[in-house]
Design a protein around this motif. Sequence first.
Motif, PDB file in Angstrom:
ATOM      1  N   TYR A  16      36.066  44.363  35.544  1.00 57.11           N
ATOM      2  CA  TYR A  16      34.918  43.521  36.354  1.00 57.11           C
ATOM      3  C   TYR A  16      34.411  44.650  37.442  1.00 57.11           C
ATOM      4  O   TYR A  16      34.935  45.301  38.092  1.00 57.11           O
ATOM      5  N   PHE A  49      40.603  42.867  30.993  1.00 56.00           N
ATOM      6  CA  PHE A  49      39.051  43.022  31.286  1.00 56.00           C
ATOM      7  C   PHE A  49      39.046  43.674  32.785  1.00 56.00           C
ATOM      8  O   PHE A  49      39.757  43.997  33.490  1.00 56.00           O
ATOM      9  N   GLN A  82      44.791  34.452  33.003  1.00 54.71           N
ATOM     10  CA  GLN A  82      44.196  35.486  33.387  1.00 54.71           C
ATOM     11  C   GLN A  82      44.459  36.060  34.862  1.00 54.71           C
ATOM     12  O   GLN A  82      44.397  35.194  35.719  1.00 54.71           O
ATOM     13  N   PHE A  83      45.229  37.209  35.086  1.00 59.55           N
ATOM     14  CA  PHE A  83      45.512  37.570  36.347  1.00 59.55           C
ATOM     15  C   PHE A  83      44.808  38.794  36.472  1.00 59.55           C
ATOM     16  O   PHE A  83      44.718  39.550  35.870  1.00 59.55           O
ATOM     17  N   PHE A  84      44.622  38.901  38.061  1.00 63.61           N
ATOM     18  CA  PHE A  84      43.768  39.889  38.349  1.00 63.61           C
ATOM     19  C   PHE A  84      44.632  40.939  39.224  1.00 63.61           C
ATOM     20  O   PHE A  84      45.726  40.575  39.993  1.00 63.61           O
ATOM     21  N   GLY A  85      44.148  42.204  39.251  1.00 63.29           N
ATOM     22  CA  GLY A  85      44.665  43.162  40.134  1.00 63.29           C
ATOM     23  C   GLY A  85      44.143  43.063  41.356  1.00 63.29           C
ATOM     24  O   GLY A  85      43.039  42.162  41.495  1.00 63.29           O
ATOM     25  N   PRO A  86      44.592  43.831  42.202  1.00 64.72           N
ATOM     26  CA  PRO A  86      43.816  43.623  43.765  1.00 64.72           C
ATOM     27  C   PRO A  86      42.468  44.322  43.875  1.00 64.72           C
ATOM     28  O   PRO A  86      42.125  44.439  44.884  1.00 64.72           O
ATOM     29  N   GLY A  87      42.176  45.102  42.693  1.00 59.36           N
ATOM     30  CA  GLY A  87      40.671  45.687  42.810  1.00 59.36           C
ATOM     31  C   GLY A  87      40.935  47.412  43.499  1.00 59.36           C
ATOM     32  O   GLY A  87      41.756  47.628  44.019  1.00 59.36           O
ATOM     33  N   LEU A 147      32.050  38.093  40.010  1.00 60.50           N
ATOM     34  CA  LEU A 147      32.514  39.094  39.126  1.00 60.50           C
ATOM     35  C   LEU A 147      31.660  39.124  38.037  1.00 60.50           C
ATOM     36  O   LEU A 147      31.288  38.184  37.500  1.00 60.50           O
ATOM     37  N   ARG A 186      45.357  39.392  30.615  1.00 62.28           N
ATOM     38  CA  ARG A 186      45.764  38.159  29.855  1.00 62.28           C
ATOM     39  C   ARG A 186      46.947  38.102  29.163  1.00 62.28           C
ATOM     40  O   ARG A 186      47.463  39.012  28.393  1.00 62.28           O
ATOM     41  N   PHE A 215      33.242  47.466  43.804  1.00 59.28           N
ATOM     42  CA  PHE A 215      34.526  46.974  43.866  1.00 59.28           C
ATOM     43  C   PHE A 215      34.916  46.685  42.203  1.00 59.28           C
ATOM     44  O   PHE A 215      34.226  45.959  41.917  1.00 59.28           O
ATOM     45  N   ARG A 221      38.400  49.839  45.385  1.00 61.89           N
ATOM     46  CA  ARG A 221      37.028  50.081  46.140  1.00 61.89           C
ATOM     47  C   ARG A 221      36.461  51.612  45.808  1.00 61.89           C
ATOM     48  O   ARG A 221      37.070  52.656  46.239  1.00 61.89           O
ATOM     49  N   ILE A 253      37.600  45.567  39.667  1.00 65.59           N
ATOM     50  CA  ILE A 253      38.853  44.659  39.436  1.00 65.59           C
ATOM     51  C   ILE A 253      39.150  44.591  37.943  1.00 65.59           C
ATOM     52  O   ILE A 253      38.220  44.225  37.110  1.00 65.59           O
TER      53      ILE A 253
END
Lengths: 116, 111
Positions: free
Chosen positions: A36, A34, A105-110, A44, A97, A91, A112, A93
Amino acid sequence: GAVVSQHPSRVICKSGTSVKIECRSLDFQATTMFWYRQFPKQSLMLMATSNEGSKATYEQGVEKDKFLINHASLTLSTLTVTSAHPEDSSFYICSARNRLAANEQFFGPGTRLTVL
Amino acid sequence: QKEVEQDPGPLSVPEGAIVSLNCTYSNSAFQYFMWYRQYSRKGPELLMYTYSSGNKEDGRFTAQVDKSSKYISLFIRDSQPSDSATYLCAMSLGGYQKVTFGTGTKLQVIP
């Protein structure tokens, strides 16, 4: 826990250029990723859902020709912001999954992005 | 009306306090409920997830879901300065459905 990486962590570009952001799941396979956007002090906002081997599904109001998504493998998805403008500064992100545990669901650090 | 409502805070508490973070939602079909912690300029980190109503405990964190009231909570015991972050509630209809996030509550634990 599962690790998701994003590259680059920060990018500054001139208006009109294109920027590619990579999202990788490092220790698990992700059939779905995903993308965001997050504005300051806001939540988000889901832009699109990326499924491996098929076209991404975009949320209402998100221009698919401007935000190109490619999910070439079970561990990599890319977001390309084409012809970036200052209003695209945000930002970004990604999240992935876990194919074997769909509820997680795990997120990346984003990333900028600043468009001058 | 937003699907998920969350008080943005900020919430300031002294170290060692019990913190209560809450969200309400309007869609009674939500089945999975998550809490994420997000440090400044970082991506969210999954803290806990629960299915349907009930409680779940993990160390100093307890998540509660009351589907009848459409209300979820996250409790943090013995809060630490390192808990200072923005906490996002999130929920989905099912394992393969998209996740809807609250706006996040900014928490500051003062030493």
